[in-house]
Design a protein around this motif. Structure first.
Motif, PDB file in Angstrom:
ATOM      1  N   LEU A 201       0.853  -1.191   0.000  1.00 29.60           N
ATOM      2  CA  LEU A 201       0.000   0.000   0.000  1.00 29.60           C
ATOM      3  C   LEU A 201       0.884   1.236   0.000  1.00 29.60           C
ATOM      4  CD1 LEU A 201      -2.716  -1.005   2.633  1.00 29.60           C
ATOM      5  CD2 LEU A 201      -2.783  -1.289   0.153  1.00 29.60           C
ATOM      6  N   THR A 202       0.696   2.083  -0.999  1.00 31.42           N
ATOM      7  CA  THR A 202       1.458   3.324  -1.121  1.00 31.42           C
ATOM      8  C   THR A 202       0.494   4.436  -1.513  1.00 31.42           C
ATOM      9  OG1 THR A 202       1.963   2.980  -3.465  1.00 31.42           O
ATOM     10  CG2 THR A 202       3.509   2.034  -1.865  1.00 31.42           C
ATOM     11  N   ASN A 203       1.052   5.644  -1.683  1.00 29.68           N
ATOM     12  CA  ASN A 203       0.225   6.752  -2.151  1.00 29.68           C
ATOM     13  C   ASN A 203      -0.236   6.549  -3.586  1.00 29.68           C
ATOM     14  OD1 ASN A 203       0.441   8.013   0.266  1.00 29.68           O
ATOM     15  ND2 ASN A 203       1.424   9.863  -0.494  1.00 29.68           N
ATOM     16  N   GLY A 204       0.407   5.669  -4.292  1.00 32.03           N
ATOM     17  CA  GLY A 204       0.012   5.399  -5.666  1.00 32.03           C
ATOM     18  C   GLY A 204      -1.142   4.428  -5.780  1.00 32.03           C
ATOM     19  N   SER A 205      -1.516   3.782  -4.680  1.00 33.62           N
ATOM     20  CA  SER A 205      -2.625   2.826  -4.700  1.00 33.62           C
ATOM     21  C   SER A 205      -3.787   3.367  -3.883  1.00 33.62           C
ATOM     22  CB  SER A 205      -2.167   1.474  -4.135  1.00 33.62           C
ATOM     23  OG  SER A 205      -1.652   1.635  -2.824  1.00 33.62           O
ATOM     24  N   THR A 206      -4.988   3.197  -4.402  1.00 35.67           N
ATOM     25  CA  THR A 206      -6.191   3.628  -3.686  1.00 35.67           C
ATOM     26  C   THR A 206      -6.577   2.566  -2.676  1.00 35.67           C
ATOM     27  OG1 THR A 206      -6.934   4.836  -5.640  1.00 35.67           O
ATOM     28  CG2 THR A 206      -8.567   4.391  -3.941  1.00 35.67           C
ATOM     29  N   CYS A 207      -6.741   2.978  -1.412  1.00 36.34           N
ATOM     30  CA  CYS A 207      -7.050   2.047  -0.333  1.00 36.34           C
ATOM     31  C   CYS A 207      -8.526   2.102   0.009  1.00 36.34           C
ATOM     32  CB  CYS A 207      -6.218   2.363   0.909  1.00 36.34           C
ATOM     33  SG  CYS A 207      -4.436   2.325   0.635  1.00 36.34           S
ATOM     34  N   VAL A 208      -9.094   0.939   0.294  1.00 36.40           N
ATOM     35  CA  VAL A 208     -10.508   0.815   0.638  1.00 36.40           C
ATOM     36  C   VAL A 208     -10.613   0.170   2.011  1.00 36.40           C
ATOM     37  CG1 VAL A 208     -12.708  -0.239   0.004  1.00 36.40           C
ATOM     38  CG2 VAL A 208     -11.209   0.671  -1.771  1.00 36.40           C
ATOM     39  N   LEU A 209     -11.422   0.774   2.879  1.00 37.85           N
ATOM     40  CA  LEU A 209     -11.649   0.244   4.222  1.00 37.85           C
ATOM     41  C   LEU A 209     -12.967  -0.515   4.248  1.00 37.85           C
ATOM     42  CD1 LEU A 209     -11.087   0.183   7.352  1.00 37.85           C
ATOM     43  CD2 LEU A 209     -12.460   2.259   7.473  1.00 37.85           C
ATOM     44  N   LEU A 210     -12.922  -1.750   4.767  1.00 37.18           N
ATOM     45  CA  LEU A 210     -14.132  -2.534   4.984  1.00 37.18           C
ATOM     46  C   LEU A 210     -14.567  -2.318   6.423  1.00 37.18           C
ATOM     47  CD1 LEU A 210     -13.090  -5.797   3.100  1.00 37.18           C
ATOM     48  CD2 LEU A 210     -14.215  -3.752   2.205  1.00 37.18           C
ATOM     49  N   ARG A 211     -15.637  -1.596   6.614  1.00 36.34           N
ATOM     50  CA  ARG A 211     -16.015  -1.067   7.925  1.00 36.34           C
ATOM     51  C   ARG A 211     -16.229  -2.125   9.018  1.00 36.34           C
ATOM     52  NH1 ARG A 211     -20.446   3.742   8.677  1.00 36.34           N
ATOM     53  NH2 ARG A 211     -20.222   4.045  10.920  1.00 36.34           N
ATOM     54  N   VAL A 216      -8.042  -3.106   5.542  1.00 35.20           N
ATOM     55  CA  VAL A 216      -7.780  -2.207   4.419  1.00 35.20           C
ATOM     56  C   VAL A 216      -7.272  -3.031   3.246  1.00 35.20           C
ATOM     57  CG1 VAL A 216      -6.459  -0.224   3.608  1.00 35.20           C
ATOM     58  CG2 VAL A 216      -7.260  -0.301   5.977  1.00 35.20           C
ATOM     59  N   ILE A 217      -7.927  -2.864   2.097  1.00 38.36           N
ATOM     60  CA  ILE A 217      -7.531  -3.563   0.884  1.00 38.36           C
ATOM     61  C   ILE A 217      -7.370  -2.535  -0.233  1.00 38.36           C
ATOM     62  CG2 ILE A 217      -8.712  -5.688   1.570  1.00 38.36           C
ATOM     63  CD1 ILE A 217     -11.003  -4.944  -0.297  1.00 38.36           C
ATOM     64  N   THR A 218      -6.834  -2.976  -1.348  1.00 40.52           N
ATOM     65  CA  THR A 218      -6.684  -2.085  -2.488  1.00 40.52           C
ATOM     66  C   THR A 218      -7.995  -1.986  -3.254  1.00 40.52           C
ATOM     67  OG1 THR A 218      -5.950  -3.880  -3.929  1.00 40.52           O
ATOM     68  CG2 THR A 218      -4.253  -2.668  -2.711  1.00 40.52           C
ATOM     69  N   LEU A 219      -8.128  -0.929  -4.045  1.00 37.61           N
ATOM     70  CA  LEU A 219      -9.340  -0.744  -4.842  1.00 37.61           C
ATOM     71  C   LEU A 219      -9.471  -1.840  -5.888  1.00 37.61           C
ATOM     72  CD1 LEU A 219     -11.794   1.028  -5.511  1.00 37.61           C
ATOM     73  CD2 LEU A 219     -10.324   2.353  -7.041  1.00 37.61           C
ATOM     74  N   ASP A 220      -8.355  -2.271  -6.457  1.00 37.87           N
ATOM     75  CA  ASP A 220      -8.400  -3.359  -7.447  1.00 37.87           C
ATOM     76  C   ASP A 220      -8.925  -4.639  -6.815  1.00 37.87           C
ATOM     77  OD1 ASP A 220      -7.405  -1.669  -9.360  1.00 37.87           O
ATOM     78  OD2 ASP A 220      -5.312  -2.274  -9.079  1.00 37.87           O
ATOM     79  N   CYS A 221      -8.503  -4.913  -5.585  1.00 40.86           N
ATOM     80  CA  CYS A 221      -8.977  -6.107  -4.874  1.00 40.86           C
ATOM     81  C   CYS A 221     -10.480  -6.003  -4.607  1.00 40.86           C
ATOM     82  CB  CYS A 221      -8.207  -6.280  -3.574  1.00 40.86           C
ATOM     83  SG  CYS A 221      -8.768  -7.662  -2.559  1.00 40.86           S
ATOM     84  N   TYR A 222     -10.927  -4.813  -4.239  1.00 39.69           N
ATOM     85  CA  TYR A 222     -12.364  -4.626  -3.981  1.00 39.69           C
ATOM     86  C   TYR A 222     -13.178  -4.831  -5.253  1.00 39.69           C
ATOM     87  CZ  TYR A 222     -16.741  -2.082  -3.414  1.00 39.69           C
ATOM     88  OH  TYR A 222     -18.059  -1.730  -3.416  1.00 39.69           O
ATOM     89  N   GLU A 223     -12.707  -4.248  -6.367  1.00 34.85           N
ATOM     90  CA  GLU A 223     -13.446  -4.371  -7.628  1.00 34.85           C
ATOM     91  C   GLU A 223     -13.484  -5.822  -8.104  1.00 34.85           C
ATOM     92  OE1 GLU A 223     -15.097  -2.139  -9.177  1.00 34.85           O
ATOM     93  OE2 GLU A 223     -14.487  -0.266  -8.202  1.00 34.85           O
ATOM     94  N   THR A 224     -12.416  -6.571  -7.856  1.00 34.10           N
ATOM     95  CA  THR A 224     -12.306  -7.931  -8.383  1.00 34.10           C
ATOM     96  C   THR A 224     -12.964  -8.970  -7.482  1.00 34.10           C
ATOM     97  OG1 THR A 224     -10.196  -7.319  -9.408  1.00 34.10           O
ATOM     98  CG2 THR A 224     -10.695  -9.670  -9.244  1.00 34.10           C
ATOM     99  N   LEU A 225     -12.729  -8.875  -6.160  1.00 32.67           N
ATOM    100  CA  LEU A 225     -13.116  -9.964  -5.266  1.00 32.67           C
ATOM    101  C   LEU A 225     -14.311  -9.646  -4.355  1.00 32.67           C
ATOM    102  CD1 LEU A 225      -9.533 -11.047  -4.112  1.00 32.67           C
ATOM    103  CD2 LEU A 225     -10.896 -11.991  -5.976  1.00 32.67           C
ATOM    104  N   VAL A 226     -14.572  -8.378  -4.122  1.00 31.59           N
ATOM    105  CA  VAL A 226     -15.567  -8.025  -3.100  1.00 31.59           C
ATOM    106  C   VAL A 226     -16.849  -7.458  -3.701  1.00 31.59           C
ATOM    107  CG1 VAL A 226     -15.975  -6.639  -1.022  1.00 31.59           C
ATOM    108  CG2 VAL A 226     -13.700  -7.584  -1.460  1.00 31.59           C
ATOM    109  N   ARG A 227     -16.735  -6.626  -4.697  1.00 36.66           N
ATOM    110  CA  ARG A 227     -17.889  -5.864  -5.171  1.00 36.66           C
ATOM    111  C   ARG A 227     -19.030  -6.741  -5.666  1.00 36.66           C
ATOM    112  NH1 ARG A 227     -17.530  -0.536  -9.071  1.00 36.66           N
ATOM    113  NH2 ARG A 227     -19.697   0.129  -8.765  1.00 36.66           N
ATOM    114  N   GLY A 228     -18.710  -7.885  -6.227  1.00 37.36           N
ATOM    115  CA  GLY A 228     -19.764  -8.735  -6.783  1.00 37.36           C
ATOM    116  C   GLY A 228     -20.687  -9.300  -5.720  1.00 37.36           C
ATOM    117  N   GLU A 229     -20.133  -9.989  -4.729  1.00 35.72           N
ATOM    118  CA  GLU A 229     -20.939 -10.638  -3.694  1.00 35.72           C
ATOM    119  C   GLU A 229     -21.085  -9.795  -2.441  1.00 35.72           C
ATOM    120  OE1 GLU A 229     -19.253 -14.426  -2.923  1.00 35.72           O
ATOM    121  OE2 GLU A 229     -19.580 -15.184  -4.954  1.00 35.72           O
TER     122      GLU A 229
END
Length: 276
Positions: A201-211, A216-229
């Motif tokens: 995780l760096t300033n070049g990567s967008t971080c997403v918090l799962l409340r 904290v995961i990356t935005l790419d991980c959220y779009e790929t693995l989390v957003r669907g289900e």
């Protein structure tokens, strides 16, 4: 023609380079400079202290704070509110209590003149008030400013929006493996990684918090693995849209990072020369 290309002073054109040089030396006009990575806040640093967070919390809008720093800020706001409420309550109590003082009794018993009677009958208009040095009640006094009713809400020091203690959300960063035994996480250049893919995780990567879990995961991980289900891949908790918070990050120093929400250009406005 000029004698030397290094000293081109005979040109009739005021070049861009000469304009920039004169602006910097003369301190007039608007001066701007690009902010580098060293001047930008890291994604894991507190928005108040600008230091890496040891116990991070975030708002619902994704602004990261050190827990101690934001609690201290909210406590100061509460103390200021309590002081304002006390002053307002004292003023309201003073206005409600009407006690007859000795000066008013003295004026009534002594039989004031018609001018003083008129002054006592209509004292509301300051322009028609008759000042009398010998009667204390009719002396000129500064008008006490009426205090407005204090606002009892606390606000975020960054956005200025209402922020309550229960709105703060704990953040759980996954630390990177130590580069050397005994090395503190704070001392490492890359301190944290995605809780699922283990990407840095760096300033070049967008971080997403799962409340629910605080992971904290990356935005790419959220779009790929989390957003669907909409299921937390670490804990298996069911997620809602409001449980996904994009953390505000600093800048990478590149022009393409302007979409991070932080201005990369510092501007200083000076005097302006205007011709009629």
């Amino acid at each position: 023609s000029t004698q030397s290309t290094g000293n081109a002073t005979a040109s009739a054109v005021y070049s861009y380079h000469e304009r920039q040089k004169d602006t910097a030396e003369g301190s007039y006009g608007t001066q701007s400079a690009h902010i580098g990575r060293d001047s930008a806040r890291n994604f894991d640093c507190c928005c108040l202290t600008l230091q890496p967070c040891k116990d991070p919390v975030t708002t619902t809008e994704g602004y990261l704070f050190e827990r101690e720093a934001i609690l201290t800020n909210l406590l100061k706001q509460k103390k200021k509110i309590a002081k304002a409420e006390k002053a307002y309550s004292a003023q309201q109590k003073e206005k409600s209590v009407k006690a007859t003082d000795r000066e008013e009794e003295f004026v009534r018993l002594q039989g004031p003149s018609s001018a003083i009677k008129q002054q006592a009958a209509a004292p509301s208009d300051p322009s028609k008030r008759l000042n009398n040095f010998w009667v204390p009640k009719l002396q000129g006094h500064a008008v006490e400013k009426e205090l407005p009713k204090p606002d009892t809400k606390t606000y975020c020091p960054i956005t200025g929006k209402v922020l309550r203690l229960k709105d703060l959300i704990p953040v759980k960063f996954t630390p990177m493996p130590q580069e050397a035994p005994g090395t503190s996480t704070i001392c490492q250049e890359v301190r944290y990684m995605c809780a699922v893919t283990h990407d840095a995780l760096t300033n070049g990567s967008t971080c997403v918090l799962l409340r629910p879990s605080g992971n904290v995961i990356t935005l790419d991980c959220y779009e790929t693995l989390v957003r669907g289900e909409m299921v937390d891949p670490v804990t298996g908790d069911k997620l809602r849209e409001k449980d996904v918070i994009v953390l505000k990050r600093g800048s990478t120093g590149y022009a393409g990072a302007k979409n991070t929400g932080e201005d990369l250009v510092a501007k200083k406005k000076g005097a302006v020369l205007m011709a009629n």
